[in-house]
Write a protein that holds these residues in place. Structure first.
Motif, short mmCIF file in Angstrom:
data_model
loop_
_atom_site.label_atom_id
_atom_site.label_comp_id
_atom_site.label_asym_id
_atom_site.label_seq_id
_atom_site.Cartn_x
_atom_site.Cartn_y
_atom_site.Cartn_z
N LEU A 184 -9.52 0.87 0.49
CA LEU A 184 -9.16 2.14 1.11
C LEU A 184 -9.52 3.32 0.20
CD1 LEU A 184 -5.62 1.24 2.56
CD2 LEU A 184 -7.83 1.19 3.74
N VAL A 185 -9.25 3.17 -1.09
CA VAL A 185 -9.55 4.24 -2.04
C VAL A 185 -11.06 4.50 -2.09
CG1 VAL A 185 -9.54 4.86 -4.49
CG2 VAL A 185 -7.48 3.89 -3.44
N ALA A 186 -11.86 3.41 -2.12
CA ALA A 186 -13.31 3.55 -2.20
C ALA A 186 -13.88 4.20 -0.94
CB ALA A 186 -13.95 2.19 -2.43
N VAL A 187 -13.38 3.79 0.22
CA VAL A 187 -13.89 4.34 1.49
C VAL A 187 -13.50 5.82 1.60
CG1 VAL A 187 -13.66 4.21 3.99
CG2 VAL A 187 -13.98 2.12 2.67
N GLU B 3 -14.65 -7.58 1.95
CA GLU B 3 -13.77 -6.59 1.33
C GLU B 3 -14.03 -5.18 1.85
OE1 GLU B 3 -13.69 -6.86 -2.91
OE2 GLU B 3 -13.40 -9.04 -2.91
N GLY B 4 -14.54 -5.10 3.07
CA GLY B 4 -14.74 -3.80 3.72
C GLY B 4 -13.62 -3.49 4.68
N THR B 5 -13.84 -2.47 5.49
CA THR B 5 -12.89 -2.12 6.54
C THR B 5 -13.60 -1.30 7.60
OG1 THR B 5 -10.70 -1.19 7.02
CG2 THR B 5 -12.11 0.07 5.52
N TYR B 6 -12.96 -1.17 8.74
CA TYR B 6 -13.51 -0.36 9.82
C TYR B 6 -13.20 1.12 9.59
CZ TYR B 6 -14.59 -4.37 12.81
OH TYR B 6 -15.13 -5.52 13.33
N VAL B 7 -14.17 1.95 9.94
CA VAL B 7 -13.97 3.40 9.96
C VAL B 7 -14.26 3.88 11.36
CG1 VAL B 7 -14.73 5.63 9.05
CG2 VAL B 7 -14.55 3.65 7.52
N ARG B 8 -13.33 4.62 11.91
CA ARG B 8 -13.45 5.05 13.30
C ARG B 8 -14.16 6.40 13.40
NH1 ARG B 8 -11.82 2.87 17.58
NH2 ARG B 8 -10.55 1.35 16.43
N VAL C 129 0.86 -1.18 0.00
CA VAL C 129 0.00 0.00 0.00
C VAL C 129 0.90 1.23 0.00
CG1 VAL C 129 -1.82 1.25 1.20
CG2 VAL C 129 -1.75 -1.25 1.31
N PRO C 130 0.70 2.15 -0.94
CA PRO C 130 1.54 3.35 -0.97
C PRO C 130 1.49 4.10 0.36
CG PRO C 130 0.24 3.18 -2.98
CD PRO C 130 -0.27 2.12 -2.05
N ASP C 131 2.63 4.68 0.71
CA ASP C 131 2.73 5.36 2.01
C ASP C 131 1.71 6.49 2.13
OD1 ASP C 131 4.24 5.96 4.56
OD2 ASP C 131 4.47 7.88 3.50
N ALA C 132 1.52 7.27 1.07
CA ALA C 132 0.57 8.38 1.15
C ALA C 132 -0.84 7.88 1.39
CB ALA C 132 0.62 9.21 -0.14
N LEU C 133 -1.19 6.74 0.78
CA LEU C 133 -2.53 6.18 0.98
C LEU C 133 -2.70 5.69 2.42
CD1 LEU C 133 -5.26 5.34 -0.16
CD2 LEU C 133 -4.21 3.22 -0.99
N LEU C 134 -1.66 5.05 2.96
CA LEU C 134 -1.71 4.60 4.35
C LEU C 134 -1.92 5.79 5.30
CD1 LEU C 134 1.14 1.94 4.55
CD2 LEU C 134 -1.30 1.52 4.84
N ARG C 135 -1.11 6.83 5.10
CA ARG C 135 -1.19 7.99 5.99
C ARG C 135 -2.53 8.71 5.85
NH1 ARG C 135 3.93 11.39 4.53
NH2 ARG C 135 3.05 12.79 6.13
N LEU C 136 -3.02 8.77 4.61
CA LEU C 136 -4.32 9.41 4.38
C LEU C 136 -5.44 8.62 5.05
CD1 LEU C 136 -5.33 11.89 2.81
CD2 LEU C 136 -5.70 10.38 0.85
N ALA C 137 -5.38 7.30 4.94
CA ALA C 137 -6.39 6.47 5.60
C ALA C 137 -6.35 6.67 7.11
CB ALA C 137 -6.18 5.01 5.24
N HIS C 138 -5.16 6.64 7.70
CA HIS C 138 -5.04 6.84 9.15
C HIS C 138 -5.56 8.21 9.56
CE1 HIS C 138 -1.57 3.68 9.20
NE2 HIS C 138 -2.75 3.12 9.29
N ALA C 139 -5.29 9.21 8.75
CA ALA C 139 -5.74 10.57 9.08
C ALA C 139 -7.26 10.68 9.11
CB ALA C 139 -5.16 11.56 8.06
N HIS C 140 -7.95 9.84 8.34
CA HIS C 140 -9.40 9.90 8.27
C HIS C 140 -10.07 8.77 9.05
CE1 HIS C 140 -8.39 12.66 4.98
NE2 HIS C 140 -9.58 13.18 5.20
N GLY C 141 -9.31 8.07 9.87
CA GLY C 141 -9.88 7.02 10.72
C GLY C 141 -10.24 5.76 9.98
N ALA D 41 -9.34 2.14 8.82
CA ALA D 41 -8.40 1.09 9.22
C ALA D 41 -7.73 0.47 8.00
CB ALA D 41 -9.12 0.01 10.02
N THR D 42 -6.41 0.33 8.06
CA THR D 42 -5.66 -0.31 6.99
C THR D 42 -5.43 -1.79 7.27
OG1 THR D 42 -3.57 0.35 8.03
CG2 THR D 42 -4.52 1.85 6.38
#
Length: 715
Positions: A35-38, A466-471, A3-15, A17-18
């Motif tokens: 992650l992109v879809a969420v 194929e989902g994920t948690y959003v905080r 997973v690209p670093d920017a995508l990981l950091r962006l996901a973490h910034a918006h709660g 979960a990766t």
């Protein structure tokens, strides 16, 4: 999977979960396209690495230029301190109190409420919601028991084909006066989607903000009595057809038909609305209701009127009508003014009858009264999804990840709140629907209360796995819940079953939110590492304890093995029938052994009296320290049929069954006080408000043939 670093950091910034941990403790990495879809559903473009880097830079810039976090939450008697917010030296600030109640300095004691914090430095200012919450919610004094019901299933001989608010008031008054019950817990009474549904679940409503007029007792509408002439003839014809429908259901000849009931009730009520004007006093009461409910009611009634013309899926309406703030909607509202007024009137009548049911419950001696149920979400096609669309994540659905109970995961088909949009709106949409649910309640059950902390988002068109948690900002969401419950003077019960993140139950208990304990899930070592039934003295104190729920087999079915036989008849077994029967029998026998150990089920009683184990299990609830004890009403009649068999909308009549006895014969509300098994069950329970140490043994109470001072007819 990289997973690209920017995508990981962006996901973490918006709660977002990766990765997440399964119920078995395994780590699962979330796919980049998820992650992109969420993130896209949160208004963040991360479709390409360059877009992700640009979005991350923009986010970091906004964060650097803001003085305040998205929200600040504090508990009375604390007051917010600027130094605790990391603000620059020399920052000043004040609090704008909610509802235009003035301003206060930061050092002043603040009332509980949803206020606004304003701060300023020499070169810029900022503001954010400031929630001041009570330290802890009140919990009921003593111990209370009550019936747990799905209202549609409790028919009287006066019903119009399904249980209504008049039936609810009668059930509450009888169970309080004659059986000492402290509450009646209901399934959601939210406004349902219009039209015929393959699965009319009350947990997938059109609106959580307003109740469904389908629950109205038509004859109890004051104006109904003043019908005359042709309008009286037409309304009486509706009543006659409804009574025939009701008789057919009570004879066991048909299922509950919501759409037939709705058509008859709305037809009769339209005649009332058109033919009988409100008296001055009633008109003033209606005007006050309209003012109190404001734009939310206007939006709801407008959606109902538009749905009658264009269908119940707003995404298929003409483009101009899909935005509730558009000029086209304003024009349509004017053109459909009579229909809008009718639906506003229906909402008012339903609110009145809900208030009346709670009043009768409390007047009869119920310390709590009605316990309403807040569903976890709404239909994506309904009124709330239309009115609140800018606060909801388009293209996403709430669900659950794969686990032992659902290896493929779950998709509940309901759009989640957008955390950023909810915070930007100072959580007022959430506060409004909580306020509505608490208005005529002594307690509120919050379905999937873990959703205050995080929710499993599933991108549309993909499997649940194929989902994920959003905080979410749990401090803020829990704070809003506590604030509204505190104002209503109500208890909150969190449905915290299933996979629960570590620490969540503790945080809820600390704030006075009761949990939910169900006998089928109470094992030493938890549901994953079962080592025998959990002894009753080890159950939670701060909880509502029950034997079963609307999604589980009734106790009679679980004891007899009928729940396995039913799934076999429907072709739903995933293993050989003999294997599933053996597993179910072993589970049951483990609990029967526990009942024998406790002296609640003497040897041989199960063979001599088929209801002995059912009574002993209810007595087991009394051995727990739980503050609230819920008795599933179908359990007291020996009903073998589940109200809902999850995932079976095409093969089982979910949400359509009246309460019945062991033979499947429907049991009318008027029959409950003299029903032998009902009497035996309720005689186990002391009057509400007693000490949790009160005990009762099923073998020490009267038999079905014994006289009982608690027997009374429902009028």
């Amino acid at each position: 999977m990289t997973v690209p670093d920017a995508l990981l950091r962006l996901a973490h910034a918006h709660g977002v979960a990766t990765s997440y941990t399964t119920d078995r403790g395994a780590r699962v990495d979330v796919a980049p396209d998820t992650l992109v879809a969420v993130l896209a559903a949160c208004g963040v473009d991360a479709a390409t690495p360059a877009a992700a880097r640009e979005a991350l830079a923009a986010h970091e810039h906004r964060r650097a230029t803001r003085l305040l976090p998205p929200s600040v939450v504090t508990r009375q008697p604390e007051t917010p301190r600027l130094e605790g917010l990391g603000l620059p030296h020399g920052t000043t600030g004040h609090v704008e109190l909610e509802h235009g109640a003035g301003t206060a300095a930061l050092l002043d004691p603040l009332p509980v409420g949803l206020h606004t914090l304003h701060v300023r430095t020499a070169d810029r200012g900022d503001s954010c919601p400031l929630l001041v919450t009570p330290e802890r919610l009140r919990t009921p004094e003593g111990r209370h028991w009550g019936f747990v019901v799905q209202l549609y299933s409790v028919l009287s001989r006066r019903s119009w084909g399904m249980g209504d608010l008049g039936d609810l008031a009668d059930l509450a008054e009888w169970s309080a006066r004659e059986a000492g019950a402290g509450f009646v817990q209901l399934g959601p009474l939210h406004a349902a989607e219009p039209g015929p549904l393959t699965d009319p679940s009350p947990y997938r409503p059109s609106s959580r903000r307003f109740p469904d007029p389908l629950h109205l007792r038509v004859e109890a509408v004051p104006e109904y009595a003043y019908l005359d002439g042709a309008a009286r003839h037409m309304a009486d014809a509706c009543a006659a057809r409804a009574r025939a429908l009701n008789d057919e259901v009570l004879r066991g000849g048909s299922l509950i038909d919501r759409e037939a009931v709705r058509a008859l009730k709305l037809s009769a009520l339209r005649h009332v609305h058109q033919a009988v004007p409100l008296t001055p006093g009633r008109a003033a009461s209606f005007a006050a209701y309209l003012e109190r409910e404001g734009r939310e009611l206007t939006d709801f009634a407008t959606w109902c009127a538009l749905a009658e013309v264009h269908g119940g899926t707003w995404q298929t309406w003409p483009a101009g009508l899909r935005d509730p703030r558009s000029a086209a909607v304003a024009r349509a509202r004017s053109e459909l003014a009579d229909a809008v007024a009718f639906h506003q009137w229906l909402a008012w009548l339903t609110d009145e009858q809900l208030a009346g049911a709670q009043h009768r419950a409390v007047a009869a001696g119920m310390p709590i009264g009605l316990v309403h149920d807040l569903a976890v979400g709404v239909s994506p096609h309904g009124a709330d999804a239309w009115a609140y669309q800018r606060f909801l994540a388009a293209g996403m659905s709430v669900g659950a990840p794969p686990d032992d109970f659902n290896p493929r995961g779950q998709d509940w088909g309901q759009p989640p709140w957008r955390p950023d949009a909810l915070a930007a709106a100072a959580y007022r949409p959430l506060a409004g629907l909580l306020r509505a649910g608490l208005r005529h309640a002594g307690a509120l059950r919050v379905d999937h209360v873990m959703g205050l902390f995080r929710l499993w988002w599933v991108p549309q068109g993909r499997p649940p796995g194929e989902g994920t948690y959003v905080r979410y900002d749990a401090d803020a969401l829990l704070g809003v819940l506590m604030l509204e419950a505190h104002r209503a003077g109500a208890t909150v019960i969190g449905e915290d079953l299933g996979t629960v993140e570590a620490g969540v139950r503790g945080r809820l208990a600390e704030r006075g939110v009761l949990g939910t304990s169900v006998q089928r899930f109470e094992y030493i070592g938890g549901s994953e590492g079962r080592h025998g039934p959990l002894p009753p003295e080890q159950w939670r104190t701060d909880c509502l304890a029950t034997l079963t729920t609307h999604d589980l087999p009734t106790t009679a079915a679980w004891l007899s093995g009928e729940h396995v036989a039913l799934r076999a008849r429907l072709g739903l077994l995933t293993r050989p029938e003999a294997e599933e029967k053996a597993e179910a029998a072993a589970e049951r026998d483990g609990w029967l052994a526990e009942l024998a150990r406790l002296g609640l089920l003497p040897a041989g009683d199960g063979e001599a009296d088929p209801d002995a184990a059912l009574l002993a299990l209810h007595a087991l609830l009394l051995r727990t320290p739980a503050r609230m004890l819920g008795v599933w009403l179908p359990d007291t009649t020996g009903d073998l049929r589940p109200q809902n068999l999850p995932g079976t909308s095409t093969v089982h009549p979910n949400w359509r069954l009246p309460v019945a006895d062991a033979t499947g014969r429907p049991v009318a509300l008027e029959e409950l006080p003299e029903h032998p098994l009902v009497r035996r069950v309720i005689q186990l329970f002391p009057r509400s408000g007693s000490s949790p140490s009160s005990r009762s043994s099923p073998s020490s109470r009267s038999s079905p043939s014994s006289p009982s001072s608690r027997g009374s007819r429902v009028h």
